[in-house]
Design an enzyme around this catalytic site. Structure first.
Site, PDB file in Angstrom:
ATOM      1  N   ASP A   1       0.816  -1.212   0.000  1.00 56.59           N
ATOM      2  CA  ASP A   1       0.000   0.000   0.000  1.00 56.59           C
ATOM      3  C   ASP A   1       0.851   1.264   0.000  1.00 56.59           C
ATOM      4  OD1 ASP A   1       0.994  -0.398   2.562  1.00 56.59           O
ATOM      5  OD2 ASP A   1      -0.949  -0.804   3.464  1.00 56.59           O
TER       6      ASP A   1
ATOM      7  N   ASN B   1      -7.221  -2.602  14.502  1.00 52.33           N
ATOM      8  CA  ASN B   1      -8.595  -2.885  14.071  1.00 52.33           C
ATOM      9  C   ASN B   1      -8.669  -4.114  13.175  1.00 52.33           C
ATOM     10  OD1 ASN B   1      -7.471  -2.019  11.693  1.00 52.33           O
ATOM     11  ND2 ASN B   1      -8.775  -0.223  11.425  1.00 52.33           N
TER      12      ASN B   1
ATOM     13  N   HIS C   1      -6.927  -4.697  10.465  1.00 53.75           N
ATOM     14  CA  HIS C   1      -6.695  -4.528   9.019  1.00 53.75           C
ATOM     15  C   HIS C   1      -5.392  -5.203   8.586  1.00 53.75           C
ATOM     16  CE1 HIS C   1      -4.443  -0.344   9.275  1.00 53.75           C
ATOM     17  NE2 HIS C   1      -3.660  -1.332   9.592  1.00 53.75           N
TER      18      HIS C   1
ATOM     19  N   GLU D   1      -9.455  -1.745   5.614  1.00 50.96           N
ATOM     20  CA  GLU D   1     -10.097  -1.370   6.869  1.00 50.96           C
ATOM     21  C   GLU D   1     -11.333  -2.236   7.121  1.00 50.96           C
ATOM     22  OE1 GLU D   1      -8.149   0.219   8.447  1.00 50.96           O
ATOM     23  OE2 GLU D   1      -7.739   2.262   7.793  1.00 50.96           O
TER      24      GLU D   1
HETATM   25  P1  PGA Z   1       2.424  -1.390  12.709  1.00 53.14           P
HETATM   26  O1  PGA Z   1       1.216  -1.318  11.696  1.00 53.14           O
HETATM   27  O2  PGA Z   1       3.363  -2.452  12.188  1.00 53.14           O
HETATM   28  O3  PGA Z   1       3.051  -0.028  12.639  1.00 53.14           O
HETATM   29  O4  PGA Z   1       1.868  -1.722  14.036  1.00 53.14           O
HETATM   30  C1  PGA Z   1       0.614  -2.501  11.262  1.00 53.14           C
HETATM   31  C2  PGA Z   1      -0.591  -2.171  10.428  1.00 53.14           C
HETATM   32  O5  PGA Z   1      -1.262  -1.168  10.694  1.00 53.14           O
HETATM   33  O6  PGA Z   1      -0.884  -2.944   9.507  1.00 53.14           O
END
Ligand code: PGA
Length: 264
Positions: free
Chosen positions: A67, A137, A139, A144
């Site tokens: 992404d 959450n 994701h 999302e």
């Molecule tokens: P993080 O993010 O590795 O910074 O915890 C993971 C994500 O949001 O997919």
């Protein structure tokens, strides 16, 4: 689904790097799906160390990132282009034209751009090994909650939770992008193998829902239950809310005895 529970973040990173390095050595032309965020940083550091020791050659691999924030040029310090250059690509020998990261600066026909990203994954032969983190959450990528489990690469509006989790990286909340281009859940499910890394208590609820909860678009990572070759590599804190930890340890012991290739 294999659930590997490690003591802490360092061990998670080392185990992820061990598997990834083994996969690259076994198939020097492997197509990798790569992730950004704080979670894979230790993994990238460990891979860079293998490379520095002359133990790992990236010259044949291809990569596709999950992404990118919409509106951020590659030079923006919070863009995922910048993140990948700083934390990985500038330290290893992946040829520039083998690196694919969605372009956050596109305007106009988003669907056509995203369809092209999908086509370039297919043209490369598909993703052999996809690295994932997980959001609080649930994701994966920027899929999302309520993302279609069949979704493809597309423009996606970020959730309030994601904006809250990431806005401190930006000078003001107003500068935090509201949308991203992300591979879809359907795209991720087509990769041949998935490694999801998670660390810390803040991820425990999402990890438990992803592994033990129902498959639901409310928790995008729960879609991984439909994938035939997923390994969760998580630390004790991220495993905190799992109810079947003893069983996962037993599965791992049996896997080591009977099908060790699943862990290599
Ligand atoms: P993080 O993010 O590795 O910074 O915890 C993971 C994500 O949001 O997919």
């Amino acid at each position: 689904m294999l659930v590997v529970i490690k003591r802490d973040y360092e061990e998670v990173s080392r185990e992820g790097a061990r598997i990834l390095a083994g996969a690259i050595r076994a198939n020097p032309k492997i197509v990798l799906g790569l992730a950004t965020g704080s979670t894979p940083l230790g993994l990238y550091r460990a891979l860079i160390a293998f490379h520095d020791d002359g133990d790992l050659d990236f010259s044949g691999i291809k990569s596709f990132n999950l992404d990118e924030y919409l509106g951020l040029p590659p030079s923006h310090p919070q863009s995922f282009h910048h993140f990948m250059a700083q934390n990985f690509f500038s330290h290893v020998n992946v040829p520039r034209d083998h690196i694919h990261i969605p372009d956050g600066t596109i305007t106009g026909d988003y669907d056509e751009y995203c369809a092209r990203y999908e086509r370039s994954i297919k043209a490369a032969g598909g993703i052999d090994l996809q690295i994932l983190g997980i959001g609080r959450n649930g994701h994966i990528g920027f899929n999302e909650p309520t993302s279609s489990l069949a979704s493809r690469t597309r423009l996606k509006a970020l959730s309030r939770e994601t904006i809250e989790d990431n806005r401190h990286f930006f000078a003001s909340t107003g500068q935090m992008p509201k949308c991203a281009i992300t591979m879809g859940i359907g795209t991720i499910l087509e990769s041949r193998r998935v490694l999801l890394l998670a660390s810390g208590r803040s991820k425990a609820a999402a990890v438990a829902k992803a592994i033990e909860g129902p498959i639901t678009s409310s928790v995008s990572a729960s879609a991984l239950q439909m994938h035939p070759d997923v390994t969760f590599i998580i630390d004790e804190e991220a495993a905190y809310s799992l109810t079947q930890r003893d069983y996962y340890r037993h599965v791992l012991e049996m896997t080591q005895i009977f099908t060790p290739e699943r862990l290599s």
